[in-house]
Enzyme design. Structure first.
Site, PDB file in Angstrom:
ATOM      1  N   LYS A  34       0.799  -1.209   0.027  1.00 31.09           N
ATOM      2  CA  LYS A  34      -0.109   0.044   0.030  1.00 31.09           C
ATOM      3  C   LYS A  34       0.985   1.268   0.114  1.00 31.09           C
ATOM      4  CE  LYS A  34      -4.236  -2.152   2.290  1.00 31.09           C
ATOM      5  NZ  LYS A  34      -4.228  -2.955   1.171  1.00 31.09           N
ATOM      6  N   CYS A  35       2.128   1.150  -0.468  1.00 34.23           N
ATOM      7  CA  CYS A  35       2.961   2.265  -0.174  1.00 34.23           C
ATOM      8  C   CYS A  35       3.115   3.026  -1.803  1.00 34.23           C
ATOM      9  CB  CYS A  35       4.539   1.741  -0.058  1.00 34.23           C
ATOM     10  SG  CYS A  35       5.833   2.731   0.081  1.00 34.23           S
ATOM     11  N   GLY A  36       3.354   4.180  -1.644  1.00 34.93           N
ATOM     12  CA  GLY A  36       3.496   4.797  -2.997  1.00 34.93           C
ATOM     13  C   GLY A  36       4.495   4.219  -3.717  1.00 34.93           C
ATOM     14  N   PHE A  37       5.521   3.766  -3.234  1.00 39.52           N
ATOM     15  CA  PHE A  37       6.579   2.921  -4.212  1.00 39.52           C
ATOM     16  C   PHE A  37       6.394   1.602  -4.591  1.00 39.52           C
ATOM     17  CE2 PHE A  37       9.524   6.006  -1.525  1.00 39.52           C
ATOM     18  CZ  PHE A  37       9.638   6.654  -2.498  1.00 39.52           C
ATOM     19  N   ALA A  38       5.151   1.026  -4.032  1.00 44.66           N
ATOM     20  CA  ALA A  38       4.695  -0.264  -4.475  1.00 44.66           C
ATOM     21  C   ALA A  38       4.613  -0.657  -5.939  1.00 44.66           C
ATOM     22  CB  ALA A  38       3.278  -0.772  -4.000  1.00 44.66           C
TER      23      ALA A  38
END
Length: 162
Positions: A34-38
Site C-alpha cells: 500500500k506504499c506509493g513505491f509499490a
C-alpha cells in the site's frame, strides 16, 4: 557473519536458510503493497525475470513499520503482489526492519550498509545488494528505481563466487 548465516520464514510459512541462496546475487527489499513505491514491485519482478537465469534472486520482506502500509495477512500480501505486480520472486513473512524486534537479517544488513544519516531504515523499498558469497555490497534508497541497480547487479553477476 554473512547473509547466508540467517534464516527467514517464507510467506507461505516455511523456514528457509539463506544458505540456500549461496552462489546467487541477492537483492533484499522491505516491501509494502500500500506504499506509493509499490510499483517498484513490478520493476523488481522485471529485474528478476531478466537476470534470474544469470544468478540473481530478489527477496521481498513485507514490513508494516511505516505508516501501516502493509497491514494484511501473509495470504493477502501474496495475493496483492501476484495479482497487481506479477511477483514470482521469493516473498517472506512480514518482518520488522527497525528497533529491538527487527529481524536478525535486517540487523545484519543495516550494520553492514548504513543509510545517509543513520543505519536505520527510513522507509519501505530500501534495497540491499548482496554478492554471491553473502556479503552486503550496497544499499539503495527507497526512491532509487530498481532499474538503477542494473549496473551494480551486472557487475556482481560477472564476478564468479569465491
Amino acid at each position: 557473519m554473512t547473509v547466508h548465516d540467517y534464516s527467514a520464514v517464507t510467506i507461505d510459512g516455511k523456514e528457509v536458510s539463506l544458505k540456500d541462496y549461496a552462489g546467487k546475487v541477492l537483492a533484499i527489499v522491505n516491501t509494502a503493497s500500500k506504499c506509493g513505491f509499490a510499483p517498484q514491485l513490478e520493476q523488481l519482478q522485471e529485474l528478476y525475470k531478466d537476470y534470474k537465469d544469470n544468478g540473481l534472486v530478489i527477496l521481498g520482506f513485507p514490513c508494516n513499520q511505516f505508516m501501516n502500509q502493509e497491514p494484511g495477512s501473509s495470504e493477502e500480501i501474496a495475493a496483492v503482489c501476484q495479482r497487481n505486480y506479477g511477483v514470482s520472486f521469493p516473498m517472506f513473512d512480514k518482518v520488522k526492519v527497525n528497533g529491538p524486534d527487527a529481524h536478525p537479517l535486517y540487523k545484519h544488513l543495516t550494520s553492514q550498509a548504513g543509510g545517509l544519516f543513520s543505519k536505520s531504515i527510513k522507509w519501505n523499498f530500501t534495497k540491499f545488494l548482496v554478492d554471491a558469497d553473502g556479503n552486503v555490497i550496497e544499499r539503495f534508497a527507497p526512491k532509487t528505481s530498481p532499474m538503477d541497480m542494473k549496473p551494480a547487479i551486472e557487475k556482481l553477476l560477472d564476478q564468479p563466487s569465491r
